[in-house]
Design a protein around this motif. Structure first.
Motif, PDB file in Angstrom:
ATOM      1  N   ASN A 190       7.321   7.133  -7.429  1.00 51.08           N
ATOM      2  CA  ASN A 190       6.265   6.335  -8.044  1.00 51.08           C
ATOM      3  C   ASN A 190       5.255   7.260  -8.728  1.00 51.08           C
ATOM      4  OD1 ASN A 190       4.187   4.539  -8.690  1.00 51.08           O
ATOM      5  ND2 ASN A 190       4.579   3.284  -6.884  1.00 51.08           N
ATOM      6  N   TYR A 231      -2.385   4.530  -8.333  1.00 50.15           N
ATOM      7  CA  TYR A 231      -3.058   3.413  -7.675  1.00 50.15           C
ATOM      8  C   TYR A 231      -2.032   2.500  -6.997  1.00 50.15           C
ATOM      9  CZ  TYR A 231      -7.177   4.909 -10.288  1.00 50.15           C
ATOM     10  OH  TYR A 231      -8.220   5.638 -10.802  1.00 50.15           O
ATOM     11  N   SER A 232      -1.203   3.084  -6.166  1.00 52.31           N
ATOM     12  CA  SER A 232      -0.170   2.324  -5.480  1.00 52.31           C
ATOM     13  C   SER A 232       0.233   3.058  -4.214  1.00 52.31           C
ATOM     14  CB  SER A 232       1.058   2.146  -6.388  1.00 52.31           C
ATOM     15  OG  SER A 232       2.104   1.488  -5.704  1.00 52.31           O
ATOM     16  N   ASN A 233       0.506   2.279  -3.172  1.00 56.49           N
ATOM     17  CA  ASN A 233       1.016   2.878  -1.941  1.00 56.49           C
ATOM     18  C   ASN A 233       2.333   2.216  -1.528  1.00 56.49           C
ATOM     19  OD1 ASN A 233       0.050   0.406  -1.194  1.00 56.49           O
ATOM     20  ND2 ASN A 233      -1.511   1.176   0.230  1.00 56.49           N
ATOM     21  N   ASP A 234       2.974   1.546  -2.505  1.00 48.95           N
ATOM     22  CA  ASP A 234       4.282   0.942  -2.258  1.00 48.95           C
ATOM     23  C   ASP A 234       5.112   1.064  -3.535  1.00 48.95           C
ATOM     24  OD1 ASP A 234       3.117  -0.981  -3.934  1.00 48.95           O
ATOM     25  OD2 ASP A 234       2.746  -2.396  -2.305  1.00 48.95           O
ATOM     26  N   LYS A 257       4.957  -0.897  -6.137  1.00 50.89           N
ATOM     27  CA  LYS A 257       4.280  -1.491  -7.292  1.00 50.89           C
ATOM     28  C   LYS A 257       3.874  -0.409  -8.289  1.00 50.89           C
ATOM     29  CE  LYS A 257       4.273  -5.761  -5.749  1.00 50.89           C
ATOM     30  NZ  LYS A 257       5.068  -6.830  -6.401  1.00 50.89           N
ATOM     31  N   TYR A 287       1.795  -1.061 -10.811  1.00 52.55           N
ATOM     32  CA  TYR A 287       0.530  -1.498 -11.401  1.00 52.55           C
ATOM     33  C   TYR A 287      -0.496  -1.631 -10.285  1.00 52.55           C
ATOM     34  CZ  TYR A 287       2.306  -6.138 -10.014  1.00 52.55           C
ATOM     35  OH  TYR A 287       2.810  -7.213  -9.306  1.00 52.55           O
ATOM     36  N   HIS A 288      -1.756  -1.719 -10.662  1.00 52.62           N
ATOM     37  CA  HIS A 288      -2.895  -1.651  -9.738  1.00 52.62           C
ATOM     38  C   HIS A 288      -3.148  -3.036  -9.139  1.00 52.62           C
ATOM     39  CE1 HIS A 288      -7.098   0.367  -9.155  1.00 52.62           C
ATOM     40  NE2 HIS A 288      -6.749  -0.334  -8.101  1.00 52.62           N
ATOM     41  N   THR A 289      -2.543  -3.304  -8.020  1.00 50.97           N
ATOM     42  CA  THR A 289      -2.649  -4.631  -7.420  1.00 50.97           C
ATOM     43  C   THR A 289      -3.996  -4.831  -6.727  1.00 50.97           C
ATOM     44  OG1 THR A 289      -1.721  -3.971  -5.293  1.00 50.97           O
ATOM     45  CG2 THR A 289      -0.160  -4.643  -7.014  1.00 50.97           C
ATOM     46  N   TYR A 304      -3.854  -3.409  -3.206  1.00 51.01           N
ATOM     47  CA  TYR A 304      -4.128  -1.971  -3.138  1.00 51.01           C
ATOM     48  C   TYR A 304      -5.627  -1.710  -3.277  1.00 51.01           C
ATOM     49  CZ  TYR A 304      -4.374   2.965  -4.253  1.00 51.01           C
ATOM     50  OH  TYR A 304      -4.703   4.297  -4.240  1.00 51.01           O
ATOM     51  N   ASP A 348       8.659  -6.076 -11.123  1.00 52.30           N
ATOM     52  CA  ASP A 348       8.834  -4.777 -10.455  1.00 52.30           C
ATOM     53  C   ASP A 348      10.138  -4.110 -10.897  1.00 52.30           C
ATOM     54  OD1 ASP A 348       6.490  -5.233  -9.070  1.00 52.30           O
ATOM     55  OD2 ASP A 348       7.493  -5.949  -7.252  1.00 52.30           O
TER      56      ASP A 348
END
Length: 311
Positions: free
Chosen positions: A3, A7-10, A12, A14-16, A19, A294
């Motif tokens: 990744n 701005y993601s820890n999974d 994704k 994009y910046h959810t 998150y 995704d």
């Protein structure tokens, strides 16, 4: 692929909103409230009937026939059953929530300030309902409890604004943005994919224009055809064709690529009232839509902001 999006820890790309909240160390849920207000594009001040996709109900999550307090009580009870530790956002969603007398706006905001259960405030409204007086009122409250203003832009193209009967031009929107940013109030912008006459390039251009503003948040919606709207009539008359599934995926991903990484994507598919939704029916399967976005981003090896300020 690994990744590349910070701005993601999974998975994704994009910046959810999930998150964003986790990065702040909070769980937040919206208590949706209908303040019983109208809209200048419905009551005749600007136009009657509203935008072509509006059925005039102002939303379907709330009940304007009960008090704000009772609505909040019910919403918090609902939230606490699932997420008892969540911080509550009082979300005034229906119609235009700065379209009222200043004293009414103060009363709405003071209610939120006085209720200790409310941590944040969010108001959906229109750019032509923001002025120097009410923005100062909002600014004072924002110093006590954080406020988000959600502006329904939909498209940066003025020709589209005329087709959808939006009732204000892009210059009006930019003026409201200026007032909001000067007061340091959090700003979220609503965009719609699939508006009549719009091409993929039009949607991408809207994303480019919004990227210049660097809003705190963006909500990307699919245009739903709701029973009883002007858009419903256009659809029946063969004057409008809704987006296909793959077209929406392409539009959503293309817009994400153009938006700043810091901008929180608070929504990337909308909810149409299932009792009134005419088309596209594929939009009911939100899990499929989200998962397919995704997969497409991973397949392209792309991510939010990949083309930001590069075109």
């Amino acid at each position: 692929m690994n990744n590349p999006f910070k701005y993601s820890n999974d998975n994704k790309l994009y910046h959810t909103l999930a998150y964003h909240n986790k990065s702040l160390g909070i769980k937040s849920q919206k208590a949706v409230i209908d303040a019983g207000l109208s809209c200048p594009n419905i009551d005749g001040k600007v136009s009657k009937g509203g935008c072509i996709f509006c059925d005039g109900s102002g939303g379907y999550f709330t009940n304007k026939n009960i008090s704000i307090k009772e609505q909040l009580d019910r919403e918090i009870e609902r939230i606490n059953k699932k997420t008892p530790e969540a911080k509550i956002t009082a979300y005034f969603q229906s119609n235009s929530n700065t379209y009222c007398e200043y004293e009414k706006l103060k009363a709405m905001l003071n209610f939120c300030l006085e209720d200790e259960r409310v941590s944040f405030i969010s108001l959906g409204t229109r750019p032509d309902c923001i002025d120097k007086t009410n923005i100062k009122i909002l600014s004072e409250v924002n110093k006590i409890k954080p406020i988000t203003l959600e502006l329904g832009l939909q498209s940066a193209k003025d020709e589209t604004a005329l087709i959808i009967n939006r009732g204000y031009d892009y210059a009006c929107f930019l003026n409201a943005v200026k007032l909001i940013k000067e007061e340091g109030i959090r700003l979220t912008i609503h965009l719609i994919c699939g508006l009549p006459g719009e091409t993929l390039e039009d949607m991408k251009n809207t994303a480019r224009e919004i990227a210049k503003i660097k809003p705190h948040g963006v909500k990307i919606h699919l245009l739903h055809i709701i029973r009883g709207t002007k858009l419903h009539k256009m659809y029946e008359d063969g004057e409008y064709t809704p987006m296909e599934f793959d077209e929406y995926l392409e539009a959503a991903v293309s817009m994400l690529e153009l938006l700043p990484a810091e901008t929180v994507i608070e929504r990337i598919t909308g909810d149409g009232d299932k009792n009134k939704l005419i088309a596209p029916l594929w939009s009911r399967d939100k899990i499929r839509v989200l998962g397919s976005i995704d997969k497409l981003m991973a397949k392209r090896e792309t991510f939010q902001s990949r083309l930001y300020l590069q075109e």
